[in-house]
Design a protein around this motif. Structure first.
Motif, mmCIF file in Angstrom:
data_model
loop_
_atom_site.group_PDB
_atom_site.id
_atom_site.type_symbol
_atom_site.label_atom_id
_atom_site.label_comp_id
_atom_site.label_asym_id
_atom_site.label_seq_id
_atom_site.Cartn_x
_atom_site.Cartn_y
_atom_site.Cartn_z
ATOM 1 N N ALA C 216 40.947 87.582 -37.647
ATOM 2 C CA ALA C 216 41.953 87.265 -38.678
ATOM 3 C C ALA C 216 41.813 85.979 -39.495
ATOM 4 C CB ALA C 216 43.391 87.521 -38.165
ATOM 5 N N GLY C 217 42.093 86.152 -40.642
ATOM 6 C CA GLY C 217 41.983 84.979 -41.727
ATOM 7 C C GLY C 217 40.642 84.654 -42.401
ATOM 8 N N SER C 272 49.681 90.368 -33.922
ATOM 9 C CA SER C 272 48.448 91.156 -34.676
ATOM 10 C C SER C 272 49.076 92.753 -35.081
ATOM 11 C CB SER C 272 47.339 91.496 -33.744
ATOM 12 O OG SER C 272 46.344 92.806 -34.159
ATOM 13 N N ILE C 285 42.827 89.258 -46.917
ATOM 14 C CA ILE C 285 42.165 88.559 -46.318
ATOM 15 C C ILE C 285 42.369 89.375 -44.865
ATOM 16 C CG2 ILE C 285 42.783 86.415 -44.587
ATOM 17 C CD1 ILE C 285 44.013 85.433 -47.261
ATOM 18 N N THR C 286 41.275 89.236 -43.975
ATOM 19 C CA THR C 286 41.309 90.180 -42.644
ATOM 20 C C THR C 286 42.366 89.922 -41.862
ATOM 21 O OG1 THR C 286 40.015 88.427 -41.697
ATOM 22 C CG2 THR C 286 38.705 90.122 -42.600
ATOM 23 N N ASN C 287 43.033 90.860 -41.163
ATOM 24 C CA ASN C 287 44.284 90.981 -40.392
ATOM 25 C C ASN C 287 43.909 91.024 -38.879
ATOM 26 O OD1 ASN C 287 43.780 93.664 -40.067
ATOM 27 N ND2 ASN C 287 45.592 94.217 -40.874
ATOM 28 N N THR D 107 48.250 86.921 -42.650
ATOM 29 C CA THR D 107 46.818 86.795 -42.879
ATOM 30 C C THR D 107 46.634 85.285 -43.532
ATOM 31 O OG1 THR D 107 46.995 88.095 -45.005
ATOM 32 C CG2 THR D 107 46.153 89.114 -43.002
ATOM 33 N N ALA D 110 46.850 82.986 -41.251
ATOM 34 C CA ALA D 110 45.532 82.708 -40.257
ATOM 35 C C ALA D 110 44.540 82.099 -41.168
ATOM 36 C CB ALA D 110 45.263 84.149 -39.912
ATOM 37 N N ARG D 111 44.642 82.344 -42.619
ATOM 38 C CA ARG D 111 43.598 81.645 -43.351
ATOM 39 C C ARG D 111 43.806 80.134 -43.522
ATOM 40 N NH1 ARG D 111 40.561 79.430 -46.107
ATOM 41 N NH2 ARG D 111 39.370 80.177 -47.922
#
Lengths: 350, 350, 350, 350
Positions: C216-217, C272, C285-287, D107, D110-111
């Motif tokens: 994630a991120g 998650s 952004i990816t989770n 996200t 997380a980023r």
């Protein structure tokens, strides 16, 4: 053309006599507490300091518009503005149609078909105030990595600082109105500036900058050489006419045998050059020593004494520039050199 | 970091002792007949010329791989290679573990954790052969617009060319092995180079470059200033230590009243500066005069005489470099300066 | 326009019937052993597989020209070429002056004033062979981070794969000539392709791609959204007409209450989303879930059956295309989708 | 990641509940009179229109900070801000620690390790107001070239516009609160939206966009394909899940013989495709016909009805979102699609 950098990206905007100058810093990581005192201090360092500085006094109050949450960076773009508060457009009424020698009036008009008459518009060094704010943010990113940047006046006209780079007392830089860290030399520079100002003329000079605390292996080769990035950054500053690093132009008369820095294992067990004639960079990449570079600045093109030049109709005119200007750009350019260097290094370290 | 330019984009690749050096030119318009004779001539200008040049003799035969159809450009990327044919890797066996002073061995290893030992790999000036080919293509784009670029050796060690820029006879540049267009000065430079070579040493110098035929209004201000682009381009050339344009570092001692170029209507009715102390640029944009700049080059770090330096274990060694090297990089750098300047200008004019 | 990516940068060159196609990968770290077997395997996956594939058989032998030293990457640009060995320019003699429907003949000519007649020149999918090599290098960078990319044919004409994404057996993808991982569906697709080929026609289809193992991120918001990067990458593939991720176009008929993925703490203690209707991305952004996307491809424009179209003089002609072509681009596009996805992810993770 | 475009460059900044959103447009030529009425009109088109729109009402008053002189563009960056005036941060107090399903809370954290809780911060569609202003400026550059852009709602939930693209009455688009140009269909959409709103739910939809007046030969192939630029632009809009152009996903079931557009000489003597199944682009370059594309949007993730999700500690919570939200993003996305398309085309035509 108004954005600088790749990972740490600064977009600059604003004209000298427009509503504001400002910028957007993109690429700053999240969670960093903005050090407002540092920003104020850096802006203070760019302000006029003496009778030979411009009489235009801008408050340089920064308003942040985005990118912060409870004083911490969000990782999103940080936009800020500094409103122009001390404009005197009347100064420019008489010269609206005259191409000022040494200024960008003519070239901007050739490029864009239009120009902002008042205060030189976008070509004015007023724009560099925004660079100083962005540079402060860049410093906040590199200082925790132990990297320090110190720029100082090393020459004004014929008066040169004769202290070796390594012996310069950085703490004195902003004690002196000339930003020359040696008090005696600074006094001589001040005397020269007073004289030049009385002659209604201007004078050039040079700024030296030292970047310390760099690890070896920072930067990129070929077209991404650190010296390319620094040179482009410095040549983007108003009035900058030259850039050199390490032995610079003096290298032309040197021999390899006197210039090469031999390698040896240092006290900490790291292999590193014994000396730093290279100026901290080999093949475009840091060698672990300080980066040392120097920039030349031309005399302020705005001078009080009469100049002959033509107007938009091509008729020759006698020009006397009444705007408020610096006798020498160098003392105020010091903080701008520092800001640009900080942005280059932040971009490389992110 | 291996791509240069925005509209005229050149991607360079290749190591000194790898299979080939080469590049990809992207952004070249379609329908242009490639002038192969110009490419060969430009490559010829970069070749070693005398006993004080390297003994490595590369054929520099260009093979085009794409982007052409019946000899004309397609608008698609033009890829080309120059195979390395005269490698002597044995020269580097002894020094595989030694950090050569003044070279990028150590910094490349710090940056990438690995380096190509033979011939300096990517850090070798062998890479500039590809730049010359790309520069030739750039010239094909700007010459039809009346723009000419002439670079020449203006200094080697203490021997300086004393002919004013405006009086230089460009036709002589490549008649002289030193690329200094004044025969008498060139002879003095040759004598100096012979002496330095006998001393198993190397020496630095400087290249001057004049870009003529430019219209006013070309380029961009702020971070896209033409001087920023040129400075970055020149500082990307191996051994370049400084860049200045117009009055350059000498501006530091000048007054505004002597530096400013007044405007007037010229014979053709255009308003233009009367003189060119500015070096062709104001506010980052061309003013219609020639751009004049100068670059300083350090002495070749590879010298025959013994040097003390350490190996990868930190043990001090006596180093004698047996590879084939130039006593001075300047004569061969002239064509590279020209090529890089051509790419900058092509990028601006597309 | 021929360079893709920021940190992992791929510059592509070459025409269908020129000397070679190839590319330059810049930004790859040093010290990585190139997995030549993977490159060969990936190129093999792109090769024609059946009677309904093109009869052009290219060796696709890769020659590396730079960036490697004893089989390891140097951190410098990796240039490679695949020589074109099975060109049949005679196929194009008759149609040199005819604008083939559905092809880029006319638009390239409008754009560049010239086009390479043979084999479609730069617009040919021959160019994608170079992308596959670059994609293999990208995979070498992301696989050690646990990231896997699997693309497969999910539709050809009216035949759709009805296996849920999560139950697809990736090991079967390249066992089937259609690249559809379900044997029964693949057989149906083959039957359809045979029929279409007998009709001297072509047919479209779709490719699904799953990127797993992402933390994630990863990625950037606003204009740098991962879906923007992936969409641009996929739309750059010849014949691609559409891109969707997660629930894609089906989202239009859905309600928030059925689409939203609720959050919970998973077995490992990480917070998650419980489900993955989002397709792995929120706010760009990816989770932490798989990225799942799908691309639509149009039928090959080259068909054997007669078409009416005009020539360069505007005269209508009966066109029968004799070149060697695929009945459906999808089976061979699968490896290209994979390669482009790998480059996007490598760019994000560097 | 917050800058869009190459020649026409837009840098966006601002959070939903920060001081302001805004942007900097760089690359706009000088001498253009800014059409303030167009900017206001475009912003008006993005405002909430009905009971099923958000109850947040922003004045959207634009303040220009730079780049203008007497109402004309200077060629320098045009910075502008829209202050946020109707923030209700209290709405977010309860959910500061809860990860909203379908949103970017998790996200972003997380980023960046931090997020602006109020209103979704940077991930909010509030940011698109700045895009609309930049899009208006882009339109001012392309309209004089005869290029028009029209986006409209073509689907909300299961209600689809069944009027062929060519018969759409653009003048009706902004007469309807749904932005669907067919009154009857719009009424059906409104009925659906009312129902969904009563259910405290949200619904998705689709936007179609037509770009007309384009010359053939605009754009670049390979990685610079117009469809790549448009896809990236559209996928950067909040909630966009899919992009297709021309026959799009329907191409998958089509045959080459039915999809190919034959060429012929038109009435004006130009050679051009007779039909436009291609959607205006071949090989990434305009073919002289309209570009037609369609984007899918997911339902607004913020819904009134209760959802189960976890908080920062991983404890499951019942979430009821009290912020002011749109039942469907599509009606307001229409003007954003238009703005992004205008920026893509302005970038290509400069």
């Amino acid at each position: 053309m108004n954005t600088f950098g790749n990972r740490f990206r600064f977009t600059s905007f604003g004209e000298s006599h427009g509503a504001a100058v400002g910028g957007v810093v993109d690429g700053c990581p999240g969670g960093i507490s903005l050090d407002m005192a540092l920003i104020e201090e850096d802006l203070e360092h760019r302000k006029p300091t003496a009778s030979w500085s411009t009489a235009r006094h801008e408050a340089d109050q920064v308003e942040f518009l985005s990118g912060l949450y409870n004083g911490k960076t969000l990782g999103s773009p940080i936009a800020f503005i500094l409103r122009n508060t001390d404009c005197r457009t009347a100064d420019y009424n008489d010269i609206a149609d005259i191409y000022r020698p040494g200024h960008a009036d003519h070239t901007y008009e050739a490029r864009y078909g239009i120009r902002a008459v008042n205060g030189g518009g976008r070509a004015s060094a007023r724009e560099t105030a925004a660079r100083v704010v962005a540079g402060s943010i860049a410093k906040m990113l590199i200082r925790p990595r132990g990297i320090q940047i110190h720029a100082y006046t090393s020459q004004i006209g014929t008066v040169c600082l004769n202290v070796p780079d390594a012996e310069v007392d950085y703490s004195r830089i902003y004690q002196e109105p000339t930003r020359c860290p040696d008090h005696k030399t600074s006094k001589e520079m001040e005397a020269l500036l007073d004289e030049v100002r009385k002659n209604e003329d201007s004078v050039g000079g040079a700024v030296t900058c030292v970047i310390s605390g760099l690890p070896a292996g920072l930067g990129n080769p070929i077209f991404g050489k650190v010296q390319s990035l620094l040179a482009a950054a410095m040549m983007s500053i108003n009035a900058c006419k030259g850039f050199e690093y390490g032995t610079g132009f003096a290298s032309a008369v040197m021999h390899g045998s006197e210039l090469n820095d031999p390698y040896a294992k240092d006290a900490a067990g790291h292999i590193s050059p014994l000396s730093n004639r290279a100026g901290g960079l080999l093949g475009g990449i840091t060698n672990g020593h300080d980066i040392i570079f120097r920039c030349a600045f031309k005399p302020t093109p705005s001078i009080g004494r009469a100049q002959r030049t033509c107007d938009a109709d091509g008729v020759m005119q006698q020009l006397r520039i009444r705007g408020r200007h610096d006798t020498c750009v160098v003392p105020r350019a010091v903080s701008v050199v520092e800001a640009m260097a900080a942005m280059v290094i932040a971009d490389l370290t992110l």
